[in-house]
Scaffold this active site. Structure first.
Site, PDB file in Angstrom:
ATOM      1  N   LYS B  37       0.851  -1.202   0.000  1.00 41.92           N
ATOM      2  CA  LYS B  37       0.000   0.000   0.000  1.00 41.92           C
ATOM      3  C   LYS B  37       0.884   1.249   0.000  1.00 41.92           C
ATOM      4  CE  LYS B  37      -3.923   1.923   2.618  1.00 41.92           C
ATOM      5  NZ  LYS B  37      -4.750   1.769   3.835  1.00 41.92           N
ATOM      6  N   SER B 112      -9.619   1.750   3.039  1.00 40.15           N
ATOM      7  CA  SER B 112      -8.800   2.509   2.118  1.00 40.15           C
ATOM      8  C   SER B 112      -7.765   1.679   1.360  1.00 40.15           C
ATOM      9  CB  SER B 112      -8.089   3.634   2.879  1.00 40.15           C
ATOM     10  OG  SER B 112      -7.174   3.090   3.816  1.00 40.15           O
ATOM     11  N   SER B 136      -9.716  -0.460   7.174  1.00 36.61           N
ATOM     12  CA  SER B 136      -9.156  -0.291   5.823  1.00 36.61           C
ATOM     13  C   SER B 136      -8.529  -1.531   5.204  1.00 36.61           C
ATOM     14  CB  SER B 136      -8.139   0.844   5.818  1.00 36.61           C
ATOM     15  OG  SER B 136      -8.803   2.082   5.902  1.00 36.61           O
TER      16      SER B 136
END
Lengths: 89, 432
Positions: B37, B112, B136
């Site tokens: 990420k 996210s 997330s």
């Protein structure tokens, strides 16, 4: 109720840069969210447990760190091995 | 070290940066491409948090978790798309365009960590690192039909994770199945002296599908108002399957959940308002105009560099911490957080894990939730775990309208192994 003036003031405190055109939208959203936060008025208890928690810090001894040129590699403006920043005063 | 070829056909905008010839090594993850990420620092690879304010930022060091993944022989395949700084539930808040859900490109992948989830779900990578501040990892795992673990707070080092809300967030593994999640967890867990909240609790577990006698609490709030009845029905059926596999279910309640979402948003925005003060365009990111005064330059950089949700959260946090409001919001949120911890501790005295849906709905359509508060409400079932710092996993358990539904399994602190086992039992024996 949060007013446009309040939001402008908060934007100033947070250095977030608000345009006049954005104020009404931000204020409307702010009020809906803050109204939702009001549920917290009903919360009872204490946060004693939270106060018992602590960070575990390492010994305060100098360790190898980034060389200067590496630490500077992402800075936009620099001079003589220093980072240049806008004037504060 | 040997270079792999990694040239995925990224139809979903899952990647912000692709490493076409990543180096692999020898170890547990030999030659496996792992996606990371974009809020996790990678030495020499651009790391933007999906924000314009970090465009061009090249970290001079690796996050501890990345260092461990590389040391285990994995190849860093690239950096994945996300909601800017982790602030969102759909990956629509990326400065570089939304990620699409591989199961239905008209829908969001969740957020996210939406890029990591889409990269795994579409088969571009076998595993990925995500981060979970209020859901997330679990939300996109649920929406994309993969497995995602939010580890116990302190079990995986946050060193090199670009901070949004330190007291809530953690790095965690995402993969298509429980064994791979467990494998990646075994690589990233453990003590790191560079993280002041890191605990010496390594993970070296071989998942077991034997859950006979495991006591599972079913909190009524996880099936209450706001939860789509069709999603609730799929999850209840999955829990029924766990009973057939030998688990014992116990109805229970988490009364403090009424305050969880408000407490979460007060705390995360407060922490964000402080953490994101460092983005001033001086040490990194697009340069500021140094001839201007500090405040003028700072405000210009942040108006241009941050998206609307990030600016909104910084302002909300500034407001919640400001003089006259601190007692009403932040102090109350801390009490609510403590009440949630106590509720979980009380329940875990009687049951081994808690089960419910990960998300109240299936993945929504792109653009469907344009109002910030309605987006926040989607996090209701995931944020309690972050407030309490406990482990939780999302494992696929069926579909509604052909879209995946996630079963969430929450456990006692440092019993990540047990939530993994229950997820593994379901995965192995879920279909009767």
């Amino acid at each position: 109720m949060v007013s446009e003036k309040d939001v402008e003031h908060i934007g100033e405190l947070a250095d977030i840069g608000i345009d006049a055109a954005e104020l009404a939208t931000f204020t409307g959203q702010f009020n809906a969210i803050v109204e939702y936060f009001d549920v917290l008025d009903k919360v009872h208890g204490d946060d004693a447990g939270a106060r018992d928690r602590y960070n575990i810090l390492r010994e305060d001894e100098a360790e190898p760190s980034l060389p200067r040129e590496v630490a500077l590699q992402n800075a936009g403006a620099q001079e003589d091995g220093f980072i240049k920043a806008p004037r504060v005063m | 070290m040997s270079a792999l070829r990694f040239e995925p056909d990224d139809k979903y905008n899952a990647f912000l940066t692709v490493c076409k010839a990543p180096e692999g090594g020898n170890g547990k993850l030999s030659g496996i491409p792992v996606a990371v990420k974009d809020n996790i620092s990678t030495q020499g690879i651009e790391t933007t948090c999906a924000s314009k304010i970090l465009k061009g930022y090249i970290p001079p060091y690796d996050a501890h978790a990345v260092e461990l993944v590389k040391a285990a022989g994995a190849a860093i395949a690239g950096k994945t798309n996300m909601d800017e700084f982790g602030m969102g539930t759909s990956t629509e808040n990326s400065a570089f365009g939304p990620t699409l859900n591989p199961r239905d490109t008209g829908r969001v992948p969740g957020g996210s960590s939406g890029g990591s989830a889409a990269a795994v779900a579409s088969g571009m990578v076998r595993m990925a690192l995500g981060t979970d501040t209020g859901g997330s990892i679990r939300c996109p795992a649920s929406f994309c039909g993969i497995v995602g673990l939010k580890p116990t707070y302190g079990r995986v080092s946050r060193y090199g994770l670009i901070a949004y809300a330190n007291s809530l967030e953690t790095i965690g593994p995402m993969a298509a199945n429980v064994l791979d999640v467990s494998l990646l967890m075994s690589v990233i867990a453990g003590h790191d002296r560079h993280d002041a909240t890191s605990q010496d609790r390594p993970y070296s577990h071989t998942p077991s599908a034997d859950i006979k006698g495991t006591r599972i609490g079913i909190p009524q709030e996880y099936f209450g108002a706001g939860v789509d009845p069709a999603v609730a029905a799929v999850v209840k059926k999955a829990i029924g399957r766990l009973e057939e596999l030998g688990a014992v279910t116990v109805p229970c309640s988490i009364p403090s959940m009424e305050y969880a979402l408000a407490a979460y948003y007060v705390i995360c925005t407060s922490e964000a308002s402080s953490n994101l003060a460092r983005f001033d365009g001086v040490r990194y990111g697009p340069a500021v105009e140094i001839k201007k005064s500090w405040h003028a330059a700072f405000q210009d950089a942040r108006r241009e560099g941050f998206g609307p949700e990030v600016r909104r959260r910084i302002m909300l946090g500034t407001f919640a911490l400001s003089s006259g409001y601190y007692g009403k919001y932040y102090a109350k949120a801390q009490i609510a957080r403590e009440n949630i911890r106590k509720d979980f501790a009380r329940l875990f005295a009687d049951v081994d894990v808690l089960c419910g849906p990960t998300m109240p709905t299936i993945a929504f359509k792109l653009g469907e939730k344009s109002d910030p508060l309605s987006m926040y409400l989607s996090d209701i079932l995931t944020v309690p775990v972050n407030l309490a710092g406990i482990p939780a996993i999302s494992v696929p358990c069926g579909t509604v309208q052909d879209m995946p539904v996630g079963l969430q399994i929450m456990g006692r602190p440092f019993e990540d192994e047990r939530v993994i086992d229950v997820a593994y039992a379901y995965e192995q024996g879920g279909q009767p």
